[in-house]
Design a protein around this motif. Structure first.
Motif, mmCIF file in Angstrom:
data_model
loop_
_atom_site.group_PDB
_atom_site.id
_atom_site.type_symbol
_atom_site.label_atom_id
_atom_site.label_comp_id
_atom_site.label_asym_id
_atom_site.label_seq_id
_atom_site.Cartn_x
_atom_site.Cartn_y
_atom_site.Cartn_z
ATOM 1 N N SER A 23 0.854 -1.182 0.000
ATOM 2 C CA SER A 23 0.000 0.000 0.000
ATOM 3 C C SER A 23 0.892 1.235 0.000
ATOM 4 O O SER A 23 2.097 1.151 0.243
ATOM 5 C CB SER A 23 -0.937 -0.004 1.219
ATOM 6 N N GLU A 24 0.316 2.362 -0.271
ATOM 7 C CA GLU A 24 1.027 3.637 -0.387
ATOM 8 C C GLU A 24 2.013 3.846 0.761
ATOM 9 O O GLU A 24 1.624 3.834 1.939
ATOM 10 C CB GLU A 24 0.021 4.781 -0.424
ATOM 11 N N GLY A 25 3.307 3.980 0.432
ATOM 12 C CA GLY A 25 4.334 4.330 1.397
ATOM 13 C C GLY A 25 4.826 3.214 2.294
ATOM 14 O O GLY A 25 5.780 3.383 3.026
ATOM 15 N N ARG A 26 4.197 2.055 2.225
ATOM 16 C CA ARG A 26 4.599 0.938 3.088
ATOM 17 C C ARG A 26 5.551 0.027 2.334
ATOM 18 O O ARG A 26 5.292 -0.351 1.198
ATOM 19 C CB ARG A 26 3.366 0.153 3.521
ATOM 20 N N GLU A 27 6.659 -0.353 2.976
ATOM 21 C CA GLU A 27 7.626 -1.253 2.359
ATOM 22 C C GLU A 27 7.299 -2.696 2.699
ATOM 23 O O GLU A 27 6.956 -3.005 3.843
ATOM 24 C CB GLU A 27 9.033 -0.923 2.858
ATOM 25 N N ILE A 28 7.371 -3.572 1.699
ATOM 26 C CA ILE A 28 7.179 -5.000 1.927
ATOM 27 C C ILE A 28 8.426 -5.744 1.473
ATOM 28 O O ILE A 28 9.197 -5.243 0.653
ATOM 29 C CB ILE A 28 5.928 -5.551 1.205
ATOM 30 N N SER A 29 8.612 -6.934 2.014
ATOM 31 C CA SER A 29 9.742 -7.781 1.650
ATOM 32 C C SER A 29 9.235 -9.149 1.248
ATOM 33 O O SER A 29 8.268 -9.658 1.816
ATOM 34 C CB SER A 29 10.704 -7.934 2.831
ATOM 35 N N ILE A 49 13.712 -9.333 -2.071
ATOM 36 C CA ILE A 49 13.076 -8.180 -2.709
ATOM 37 C C ILE A 49 12.466 -7.270 -1.651
ATOM 38 O O ILE A 49 11.799 -7.736 -0.735
ATOM 39 C CB ILE A 49 11.955 -8.636 -3.675
ATOM 40 N N GLN A 50 12.690 -5.967 -1.804
ATOM 41 C CA GLN A 50 11.993 -4.948 -1.023
ATOM 42 C C GLN A 50 11.265 -4.059 -2.027
ATOM 43 O O GLN A 50 11.844 -3.659 -3.038
ATOM 44 C CB GLN A 50 12.966 -4.113 -0.204
ATOM 45 N N ALA A 51 10.005 -3.765 -1.756
ATOM 46 C CA ALA A 51 9.202 -2.946 -2.666
ATOM 47 C C ALA A 51 8.407 -1.927 -1.868
ATOM 48 O O ALA A 51 7.982 -2.188 -0.741
ATOM 49 C CB ALA A 51 8.257 -3.819 -3.481
ATOM 50 N N ARG A 52 8.229 -0.743 -2.477
ATOM 51 C CA ARG A 52 7.451 0.333 -1.847
ATOM 52 C C ARG A 52 6.720 1.099 -2.944
ATOM 53 O O ARG A 52 7.307 1.462 -3.959
ATOM 54 C CB ARG A 52 8.372 1.281 -1.073
ATOM 55 N N LEU A 53 5.442 1.341 -2.722
ATOM 56 C CA LEU A 53 4.613 2.100 -3.654
ATOM 57 C C LEU A 53 4.544 3.545 -3.192
ATOM 58 O O LEU A 53 4.127 3.823 -2.065
ATOM 59 C CB LEU A 53 3.209 1.490 -3.716
ATOM 60 N N ASP A 54 4.976 4.466 -4.042
ATOM 61 C CA ASP A 54 4.902 5.911 -3.776
ATOM 62 C C ASP A 54 4.115 6.555 -4.912
ATOM 63 O O ASP A 54 4.657 6.773 -5.998
ATOM 64 C CB ASP A 54 6.301 6.536 -3.704
ATOM 65 N N GLY A 55 2.837 6.822 -4.657
ATOM 66 C CA GLY A 55 1.995 7.393 -5.708
ATOM 67 C C GLY A 55 1.863 6.412 -6.854
ATOM 68 O O GLY A 55 1.454 5.275 -6.660
ATOM 69 N N ASP A 56 2.281 6.837 -8.053
ATOM 70 C CA ASP A 56 2.200 5.945 -9.214
ATOM 71 C C ASP A 56 3.556 5.310 -9.545
ATOM 72 O O ASP A 56 3.757 4.793 -10.633
ATOM 73 C CB ASP A 56 1.636 6.696 -10.424
ATOM 74 N N THR A 57 4.490 5.335 -8.592
ATOM 75 C CA THR A 57 5.819 4.761 -8.802
ATOM 76 C C THR A 57 6.043 3.595 -7.842
ATOM 77 O O THR A 57 5.853 3.730 -6.636
ATOM 78 C CB THR A 57 6.923 5.816 -8.577
ATOM 79 N N LEU A 58 6.460 2.457 -8.386
ATOM 80 C CA LEU A 58 6.798 1.288 -7.577
ATOM 81 C C LEU A 58 8.317 1.177 -7.534
ATOM 82 O O LEU A 58 8.976 1.013 -8.566
ATOM 83 C CB LEU A 58 6.194 0.018 -8.184
ATOM 84 N N HIS A 59 8.900 1.285 -6.350
ATOM 85 C CA HIS A 59 10.343 1.150 -6.149
ATOM 86 C C HIS A 59 10.623 -0.295 -5.749
ATOM 87 O O HIS A 59 10.003 -0.806 -4.811
ATOM 88 C CB HIS A 59 10.835 2.080 -5.038
ATOM 89 N N VAL A 60 11.561 -0.951 -6.446
ATOM 90 C CA VAL A 60 11.883 -2.348 -6.163
ATOM 91 C C VAL A 60 13.391 -2.501 -6.090
ATOM 92 O O VAL A 60 14.116 -2.016 -6.962
ATOM 93 C CB VAL A 60 11.323 -3.284 -7.255
ATOM 94 N N LEU A 61 13.866 -3.177 -5.033
ATOM 95 C CA LEU A 61 15.280 -3.489 -4.871
ATOM 96 C C LEU A 61 15.400 -4.991 -4.692
ATOM 97 O O LEU A 61 14.728 -5.576 -3.839
ATOM 98 C CB LEU A 61 15.859 -2.777 -3.643
ATOM 99 N N GLY A 62 16.235 -5.620 -5.518
ATOM 100 C CA GLY A 62 16.470 -7.057 -5.416
ATOM 101 C C GLY A 62 17.936 -7.325 -5.146
ATOM 102 O O GLY A 62 18.808 -6.749 -5.793
ATOM 103 N N VAL A 63 18.214 -8.206 -4.175
ATOM 104 C CA VAL A 63 19.585 -8.516 -3.779
ATOM 105 C C VAL A 63 19.747 -10.034 -3.717
ATOM 106 O O VAL A 63 18.855 -10.737 -3.237
ATOM 107 C CB VAL A 63 19.914 -7.916 -2.399
ATOM 108 N N THR A 64 20.883 -10.527 -4.199
ATOM 109 C CA THR A 64 21.193 -11.940 -4.093
ATOM 110 C C THR A 64 22.679 -12.109 -3.858
ATOM 111 O O THR A 64 23.451 -11.161 -4.048
ATOM 112 C CB THR A 64 20.746 -12.715 -5.359
#
Length: 69
Positions: A23-29, A49-64
């Motif tokens: 949801s808006e502004g909340r980070e999930i893993s 994976i960490q993801a955060r929704l900011d307005g109409d932008t989805l930020h995603v970071l993946g690490v391995t």
């Protein structure tokens, strides 16, 4: 990504559903499997994976982690 390996790709299976809690502004893993191909050789790796929704932008970071041998 790999300076001496000019052809490197990472592919992921299609996402079929939005993970619970996104949801808006909340980070999930979560964890996902990605197939890494370097110079024609495939290897499946688990990505954190960490993801955060900011307005109409989805930020995603993946690490391995992997061993380059």
């Amino acid at each position: 990504m790999f300076p001496r390996q000019p052809i490197t790709t990472v592919t992921f299976a299609p996402i079929t559903a939005v993970p619970d809690g996104l949801s808006e502004g909340r980070e999930i893993s979560t964890n996902v499997i990605g197939r890494v191909n370097v110079n024609g050789k495939d290897k499946d790796l688990e990505f954190r994976i960490q993801a955060r929704l900011d307005g109409d932008t989805l930020h995603v970071l993946g690490v391995t982690d992997f061993v380059w041998a």
